[in-house]
Design a protein around this motif. Sequence first.
Motif, short mmCIF file in Angstrom:
data_model
loop_
_atom_site.label_atom_id
_atom_site.label_comp_id
_atom_site.label_asym_id
_atom_site.label_seq_id
_atom_site.Cartn_x
_atom_site.Cartn_y
_atom_site.Cartn_z
N UNK A 35 0.89 -1.70 0.29
CA UNK A 35 -0.22 -0.22 -0.07
C UNK A 35 0.67 1.15 -0.15
N UNK A 36 1.04 1.92 -1.29
CA UNK A 36 2.29 2.92 -1.30
C UNK A 36 1.51 4.38 -0.55
N UNK A 37 2.43 5.03 -0.76
CA UNK A 37 2.23 6.26 -0.24
C UNK A 37 1.23 7.24 -0.48
N UNK A 38 1.56 6.62 -2.31
CA UNK A 38 0.62 7.94 -3.19
C UNK A 38 -0.92 7.26 -2.43
N UNK A 39 -1.18 5.98 -2.83
CA UNK A 39 -2.59 6.08 -2.40
C UNK A 39 -3.01 6.17 -1.33
N UNK A 40 -2.01 6.35 -0.01
CA UNK A 40 -2.40 6.74 1.20
C UNK A 40 -2.85 8.24 1.58
N UNK A 41 -2.17 8.90 0.33
CA UNK A 41 -2.55 10.20 -0.34
C UNK A 41 -4.10 10.71 -0.45
N UNK A 42 -5.05 9.46 -1.65
CA UNK A 42 -5.80 9.04 -1.98
C UNK A 42 -6.86 9.45 -0.98
N UNK A 43 -6.31 7.75 0.10
CA UNK A 43 -7.63 7.64 1.12
C UNK A 43 -7.41 8.85 2.34
N UNK A 44 -7.06 9.19 2.33
CA UNK A 44 -6.44 10.43 3.42
C UNK A 44 -7.41 11.10 3.25
N UNK A 45 -7.82 11.73 1.20
CA UNK A 45 -8.35 12.66 1.31
C UNK A 45 -9.78 12.67 0.87
N UNK A 46 -9.92 11.03 0.59
CA UNK A 46 -11.40 10.50 0.66
C UNK A 46 -12.03 10.69 2.14
N UNK A 47 -11.05 10.04 3.45
CA UNK A 47 -11.50 10.07 4.96
C UNK A 47 -10.35 10.97 5.70
N UNK A 48 -10.94 12.01 5.34
CA UNK A 48 -10.60 13.24 6.72
C UNK A 48 -10.80 13.09 7.94
N UNK A 49 -9.94 12.77 8.88
CA UNK A 49 -9.97 12.58 10.57
C UNK A 49 -9.69 11.42 10.77
N UNK A 50 -10.09 10.59 9.81
CA UNK A 50 -9.59 9.13 10.13
C UNK A 50 -8.23 8.70 10.13
N UNK A 51 -8.17 7.41 11.02
CA UNK A 51 -6.74 7.05 11.20
C UNK A 51 -6.45 6.27 10.17
N UNK A 52 -5.09 6.21 9.99
CA UNK A 52 -4.90 5.30 8.29
C UNK A 52 -4.74 3.73 8.95
N UNK A 53 -3.80 4.16 10.34
CA UNK A 53 -3.44 2.74 11.00
C UNK A 53 -4.65 1.85 11.24
N UNK A 54 -5.36 2.34 11.78
CA UNK A 54 -6.91 1.66 13.09
C UNK A 54 -7.76 1.64 11.31
N UNK A 55 -7.45 2.06 10.49
CA UNK A 55 -8.73 1.43 9.74
C UNK A 55 -8.44 0.85 8.27
N UNK A 56 -7.21 1.31 8.15
CA UNK A 56 -6.57 0.76 7.05
C UNK A 56 -5.51 -0.65 7.03
#
Length: 200
Positions: A35-56
């Motif tokens: 799961x690359x940083x490029x995908x993480x950027x898209x995820x965080x733009x969609x899921x503002x305020x959510x914790x990447x580690x907890x949810x993904x």
Amino acid sequence: MLPLPKAPGEKSVYLADHQYPLPQFKIDRAEKVKLTGKFQQIWQAINKGKDWREHVLKPAILTLDPGETTGVCWKDFNSDELWLMQWETKDIGLSFKQLLDFLERYEPFHVRYEDYKVYAWKAQDHSNASLHTPQWIGAIRAALCLADIPYSFKMAQQPKGWFTDDKLKMFDMYEAGMRHARDAERHMLFYMCFPDKKDD
């Protein structure tokens, strides 16, 4: 790539730091994708305020693209890597037992599979057909119920529309020659971004 079989008729796939034997499943190929940083950027733009580690990263998730060759995408617990696999699932009875064994061993947090519908305009194409895929989907759902694993399903259009081959290449998450596994990967990424989207 796949390691050598441990014994005749048994192949193993390395998932995270463990060796997961999958007896009897015929696996033509397995590849690991990060799961690359490029995908993480898209995820965080969609899921503002959510914790990447907890949810993904934290939950173990399995996504399936059912067919005679079933595309598989597996994300292990606390992992930022995806395993892409293609399982031979022509024999529904045998595949049901193998899937149930997988579910009971590794207990995913959630399973998302691609649904299948026969639309009126394609009904003639399916006349007198055995329709392997919907039968296999029924077996998948039965296995999930028996294993008491939460699941959801989604038609192909939205995941394919969001995560095209060009997008996967942009994310550095494209594996050539794994069409079915890539479709399972699209469902994985779509579920990660939109876990609350209702079933089609």
